[in-house]
Design a protein around this motif. Structure first.
Motif, PDB file in Angstrom:
ATOM      1  N   LEU A 261       0.936  -1.396   0.062  1.00 50.96           N
ATOM      2  CA  LEU A 261      -0.133   0.157   0.148  1.00 50.96           C
ATOM      3  C   LEU A 261       0.799   1.217  -0.095  1.00 50.96           C
ATOM      4  O   LEU A 261       0.551   2.413  -1.069  1.00 50.96           O
ATOM      5  CB  LEU A 261      -0.950   0.030   1.248  1.00 50.96           C
ATOM      6  CG  LEU A 261      -1.762   1.286   1.519  1.00 50.96           C
ATOM      7  CD1 LEU A 261      -2.870   1.221   0.414  1.00 50.96           C
ATOM      8  CD2 LEU A 261      -2.498   0.858   2.883  1.00 50.96           C
ATOM      9  N   LEU A 262       1.909   1.475   0.956  1.00 51.31           N
ATOM     10  CA  LEU A 262       2.606   2.604   0.818  1.00 51.31           C
ATOM     11  C   LEU A 262       3.820   2.671  -0.040  1.00 51.31           C
ATOM     12  O   LEU A 262       4.033   3.768  -0.455  1.00 51.31           O
ATOM     13  CB  LEU A 262       3.144   2.692   2.431  1.00 51.31           C
ATOM     14  CG  LEU A 262       2.346   2.594   3.371  1.00 51.31           C
ATOM     15  CD1 LEU A 262       3.434   3.149   4.910  1.00 51.31           C
ATOM     16  CD2 LEU A 262       1.272   3.806   3.464  1.00 51.31           C
ATOM     17  N   TYR A 322      -2.073  12.253  -0.559  1.00 45.91           N
ATOM     18  CA  TYR A 322      -2.463  10.886  -0.820  1.00 45.91           C
ATOM     19  C   TYR A 322      -1.515   9.808  -0.114  1.00 45.91           C
ATOM     20  O   TYR A 322      -2.031   8.764   0.435  1.00 45.91           O
ATOM     21  CB  TYR A 322      -3.027  10.504  -2.317  1.00 45.91           C
ATOM     22  CG  TYR A 322      -1.481  10.448  -3.014  1.00 45.91           C
ATOM     23  CD1 TYR A 322      -0.867   9.487  -3.388  1.00 45.91           C
ATOM     24  CD2 TYR A 322      -1.367  11.805  -3.914  1.00 45.91           C
ATOM     25  CE1 TYR A 322       0.187   9.497  -4.067  1.00 45.91           C
ATOM     26  CE2 TYR A 322      -0.349  11.733  -4.796  1.00 45.91           C
ATOM     27  CZ  TYR A 322       0.368  10.513  -4.890  1.00 45.91           C
ATOM     28  OH  TYR A 322       1.536  10.565  -5.627  1.00 45.91           O
ATOM     29  N   PHE A 323      -0.316  10.239  -0.206  1.00 44.87           N
ATOM     30  CA  PHE A 323       0.466   9.147   0.638  1.00 44.87           C
ATOM     31  C   PHE A 323       0.129   9.184   2.237  1.00 44.87           C
ATOM     32  O   PHE A 323       0.151   8.000   2.979  1.00 44.87           O
ATOM     33  CB  PHE A 323       1.997   9.623   0.592  1.00 44.87           C
ATOM     34  CG  PHE A 323       2.964   8.887   1.169  1.00 44.87           C
ATOM     35  CD1 PHE A 323       3.314   7.523   0.797  1.00 44.87           C
ATOM     36  CD2 PHE A 323       3.402   9.262   2.566  1.00 44.87           C
ATOM     37  CE1 PHE A 323       4.113   6.885   1.859  1.00 44.87           C
ATOM     38  CE2 PHE A 323       4.578   8.484   3.288  1.00 44.87           C
ATOM     39  CZ  PHE A 323       4.681   7.355   2.799  1.00 44.87           C
ATOM     40  N   ASN A 324      -0.134  10.368   2.762  1.00 39.85           N
ATOM     41  CA  ASN A 324      -0.443  10.398   4.184  1.00 39.85           C
ATOM     42  C   ASN A 324      -1.865   9.763   4.451  1.00 39.85           C
ATOM     43  O   ASN A 324      -1.998   9.079   5.605  1.00 39.85           O
ATOM     44  CB  ASN A 324      -0.568  11.734   4.626  1.00 39.85           C
ATOM     45  CG  ASN A 324       0.942  12.280   4.973  1.00 39.85           C
ATOM     46  OD1 ASN A 324       1.890  11.447   5.137  1.00 39.85           O
ATOM     47  ND2 ASN A 324       1.094  13.534   4.864  1.00 39.85           N
ATOM     48  N   PHE A 329      -4.175   5.963   7.429  1.00 37.58           N
ATOM     49  CA  PHE A 329      -5.325   4.847   7.349  1.00 37.58           C
ATOM     50  C   PHE A 329      -4.698   3.245   8.014  1.00 37.58           C
ATOM     51  O   PHE A 329      -5.298   2.695   8.594  1.00 37.58           O
ATOM     52  CB  PHE A 329      -5.829   4.598   5.913  1.00 37.58           C
ATOM     53  CG  PHE A 329      -6.670   3.230   5.939  1.00 37.58           C
ATOM     54  CD1 PHE A 329      -7.888   3.432   6.011  1.00 37.58           C
ATOM     55  CD2 PHE A 329      -5.999   2.310   5.051  1.00 37.58           C
ATOM     56  CE1 PHE A 329      -8.600   1.824   5.908  1.00 37.58           C
ATOM     57  CE2 PHE A 329      -6.765   1.068   4.927  1.00 37.58           C
ATOM     58  CZ  PHE A 329      -8.061   1.040   5.332  1.00 37.58           C
ATOM     59  N   TYR A 330      -3.433   3.103   7.305  1.00 39.43           N
ATOM     60  CA  TYR A 330      -3.217   1.886   7.936  1.00 39.43           C
ATOM     61  C   TYR A 330      -2.703   1.776   9.105  1.00 39.43           C
ATOM     62  O   TYR A 330      -2.808   0.846   9.858  1.00 39.43           O
ATOM     63  CB  TYR A 330      -1.869   1.453   6.876  1.00 39.43           C
ATOM     64  CG  TYR A 330      -0.925   0.203   7.391  1.00 39.43           C
ATOM     65  CD1 TYR A 330      -1.533  -1.123   6.669  1.00 39.43           C
ATOM     66  CD2 TYR A 330       0.127   0.500   7.972  1.00 39.43           C
ATOM     67  CE1 TYR A 330      -1.003  -2.200   6.967  1.00 39.43           C
ATOM     68  CE2 TYR A 330       0.801  -0.903   8.236  1.00 39.43           C
ATOM     69  CZ  TYR A 330       0.328  -2.093   7.638  1.00 39.43           C
ATOM     70  OH  TYR A 330       0.601  -3.450   8.258  1.00 39.43           O
ATOM     71  N   LEU A 331      -2.088   2.932   9.801  1.00 48.13           N
ATOM     72  CA  LEU A 331      -1.509   2.839  11.131  1.00 48.13           C
ATOM     73  C   LEU A 331      -2.732   2.878  11.864  1.00 48.13           C
ATOM     74  O   LEU A 331      -2.594   2.477  13.097  1.00 48.13           O
ATOM     75  CB  LEU A 331      -0.542   4.436  11.500  1.00 48.13           C
ATOM     76  CG  LEU A 331       0.756   4.326  10.707  1.00 48.13           C
ATOM     77  CD1 LEU A 331       1.397   5.692  10.953  1.00 48.13           C
ATOM     78  CD2 LEU A 331       1.446   3.194  11.107  1.00 48.13           C
ATOM     79  N   GLN A 332      -3.874   3.541  11.715  1.00 45.65           N
ATOM     80  CA  GLN A 332      -4.863   3.529  12.638  1.00 45.65           C
ATOM     81  C   GLN A 332      -5.513   2.178  12.482  1.00 45.65           C
ATOM     82  O   GLN A 332      -5.854   1.460  13.570  1.00 45.65           O
ATOM     83  CB  GLN A 332      -5.974   4.322  12.229  1.00 45.65           C
ATOM     84  CG  GLN A 332      -5.522   5.925  12.379  1.00 45.65           C
ATOM     85  CD  GLN A 332      -5.716   6.230  13.713  1.00 45.65           C
ATOM     86  OE1 GLN A 332      -6.230   5.756  14.698  1.00 45.65           O
ATOM     87  NE2 GLN A 332      -4.368   6.967  14.155  1.00 45.65           N
ATOM     88  N   LEU A 373       9.438  -2.058   5.509  1.00 46.89           N
ATOM     89  CA  LEU A 373       9.435  -0.609   4.667  1.00 46.89           C
ATOM     90  C   LEU A 373       8.516   0.210   4.873  1.00 46.89           C
ATOM     91  O   LEU A 373       8.526   1.330   4.672  1.00 46.89           O
ATOM     92  CB  LEU A 373       9.263  -1.470   3.146  1.00 46.89           C
ATOM     93  CG  LEU A 373      10.146  -2.251   2.609  1.00 46.89           C
ATOM     94  CD1 LEU A 373       9.692  -2.809   1.436  1.00 46.89           C
ATOM     95  CD2 LEU A 373      11.566  -1.534   2.330  1.00 46.89           C
ATOM     96  N   VAL A 374       7.357  -0.331   5.654  1.00 45.15           N
ATOM     97  CA  VAL A 374       6.182   0.529   6.124  1.00 45.15           C
ATOM     98  C   VAL A 374       6.897   1.597   6.844  1.00 45.15           C
ATOM     99  O   VAL A 374       6.547   3.034   6.856  1.00 45.15           O
ATOM    100  CB  VAL A 374       5.072  -0.185   6.563  1.00 45.15           C
ATOM    101  CG1 VAL A 374       4.149   0.753   6.878  1.00 45.15           C
ATOM    102  CG2 VAL A 374       4.422  -1.045   5.542  1.00 45.15           C
ATOM    103  N   ASN A 375       7.331   1.104   8.106  1.00 47.72           N
ATOM    104  CA  ASN A 375       8.166   2.216   8.987  1.00 47.72           C
ATOM    105  C   ASN A 375       9.134   2.942   8.704  1.00 47.72           C
ATOM    106  O   ASN A 375       9.220   4.038   9.362  1.00 47.72           O
ATOM    107  CB  ASN A 375       8.424   1.094  10.234  1.00 47.72           C
ATOM    108  CG  ASN A 375       7.325   0.470  10.875  1.00 47.72           C
ATOM    109  OD1 ASN A 375       6.115   0.720  10.894  1.00 47.72           O
ATOM    110  ND2 ASN A 375       7.694  -0.877  11.465  1.00 47.72           N
ATOM    111  N   SER A 376       9.979   2.379   7.613  1.00 49.81           N
ATOM    112  CA  SER A 376      10.940   3.246   7.288  1.00 49.81           C
ATOM    113  C   SER A 376      10.977   4.014   5.867  1.00 49.81           C
ATOM    114  O   SER A 376      11.908   4.485   5.348  1.00 49.81           O
ATOM    115  CB  SER A 376      12.346   2.118   7.007  1.00 49.81           C
ATOM    116  OG  SER A 376      12.390   1.353   8.325  1.00 49.81           O
TER     117      SER A 376
END
Length: 421
Positions: A261-262, A322-324, A329-332, A373-376
């Protein structure tokens, strides 16, 4: 970027990956069972120590010895191979020390996860007014946790101090190498900034990403068996039903979903950040010229250069929207995912609060490792933009064609730089 600090970096890192995979295979194929036969065993699931005695369990001591031996063999071989390399002590042995300390951090996380079960169960017993719960019981557990925390803090402080020196040594190596090639590099746009600023940003950013990657791999190695064992407490999953090793498959699916997704949402950001560095450098360069030359930094020229800065920032702001959206969305959703999946288990009363705490922690550790990869991703975006700038140096040093974006700059340069990104 690499060969100034590491000996034969392509071969060095490739051999490190191969050696790591080989050592992991040897451990799980034979040495782990050999240690068990020799008496170096670990307690069964649910009975692991949750205090400092965990670090001196016979099973852990057996693995520590194997870990140190593998590290010493690899570093010793490269020390001999790179005998004349001026930075071998920092790049080879220094990197090994960072890896060892990172593993210690993972071990601390395991002890804290073990601690969560007795503390959670004691808290549940106290809240439900079960007999036998005393004030001393809580304070005893808190003292144990304080011992673990203070040990972790002490090691972290020393590690941060050492890592700062490690990063600056890497920057020093790059700086010395680039300055020895200055005549080839000075015509590159923003050459002074690339040597003075980008080298430091590159080394510190890559070092941080490297430690995160190592930590993620080690966390998977340590916590995957824990998560697989804890899966036995999960009765069934919503919609899916009961599956074996359910927590592992959930962590893998959820992390892969977030990564894809990211990655898709942020695919344009590295190039935009690189262009942003370019227009900022052009604007700053003209202002610096204007300090010594009254004919430079005239309002019209500065206005045009700043318009380029503004235009590029507006592009970045738009694409980050749109990236945020995807990121937040994913983090929540991530904060609720494991709770949603454990609802049938809660209703069945199959676990205590302490076991839930262990599941949540272990799932979070494994999921975060898969989500590297998501976190970084934002840091990776910054690193890629820095890499693009330093890549032009590599091309000039090796007498290779400059990257297309740098060729475009040189074609447009006519004394006063006008850059539109």
């Amino acid at each position: 970027m690499f060969h100034s600090f590491f000996p034969q970096p392509k071969l060095f890192f490739t051999s490190m990956v191969v050696w790591t995979i080989l050592c992991i295979a040897v451990w799980y194929a034979s040495l782990s069972d050999l240690g068990t036969h020799l008496g170096f065993v670990m307690p069964p699931e649910g009975q692991e120590p949750y205090d400092l005695s965990y670090f001196v369990l016979w099973g852990n001591l057996w693995f520590y010895g194997f870990f140190f031996l593998c590290t010493a063999i690899f570093c010793g071989a490269w020390h001999i191979k790179a005998w004349d390399h001026p930075w071998k002590l920092w790049s080879i042995w220094g990197s090994a020390l960072i890896i060892l300390v990172t593993y210690f951090g993972v071990q601390v996380s395991v002890v804290v996860n073990n601690f969560r079960r007795p503390f959670g169960d004691l808290l549940q017993a106290a809240l439900t007014k079960q007999p036998g719960v005393t004030v001393e019981s809580f304070y005893t557990l808190m003292i144990i946790f304080a011992q673990i925390a203070f040990l972790s803090m002490f090691v972290s402080i020393l590690t941060d101090f050492y890592t700062s020196h490690y990063i600056f040594r890497w920057r020093t190596a790059m700086n010395s190498f680039y300055m020895s090639k200055w005549e080839k590099l000075r015509h590159i746009e923003g050459a002074s900034q690339r040597v003075q600023e980008d080298t430091m940003r590159f080394s510190s950013t890559l070092e941080g990403l490297g430690i995160s990657l190592i930590n993620s791999v080690m966390t998977l190695i340590v916590f995957l068996p824990i998560l697989l064992a804890l899966s036995s407490y999960v009765t069934e999953l919503p919609i899916i039903g009961k599956i074996s090793h359910s927590l592992f498959w959930l962590a893998l699916f959820w992390s892969a979903f977030g990564t894809v997704l990211l990655a898709v949402a942020g695919i344009k950001l590295p190039g935009l950040n690189f262009k942003n560095q370019r227009v900022e450098a052009a604007y700053r360069k003209e202002l610096v010229y204007g300090e010594d030359n009254g004919e430079r930094a005239q309002p019209a020229t500065v206005g045009e250069l700043f318009a380029n800065v503004r235009r590029n920032y507006y592009r970045i702001y738009f694409h980050y929207v749109y990236f945020n959206v995807a990121r937040y969305f994913y983090l929540q959703a991530d904060s609720m995912f494991v709770l949603f999946m454990l609802v049938p288990t809660f209703v069945a009363g199959a676990i205590t609060y302490g076991i839930y705490q262990q599941i949540a922690t272990a799932f979070g550790q494994v999921s975060n490792s898969f989500q590297y990869l998501v976190n970084s991703w934002t840091t990776i975006i910054e690193l890629l933009s820095i890499h693009k700038r330093l890549k032009a140096f590599e091309a000039a040093i090796d007498d290779e064609p400059l990257p297309k974006i740098d060729q475009t700059y040189l074609e447009r340069e006519t004394g006063i730089v006008h850059v539109d990104g």
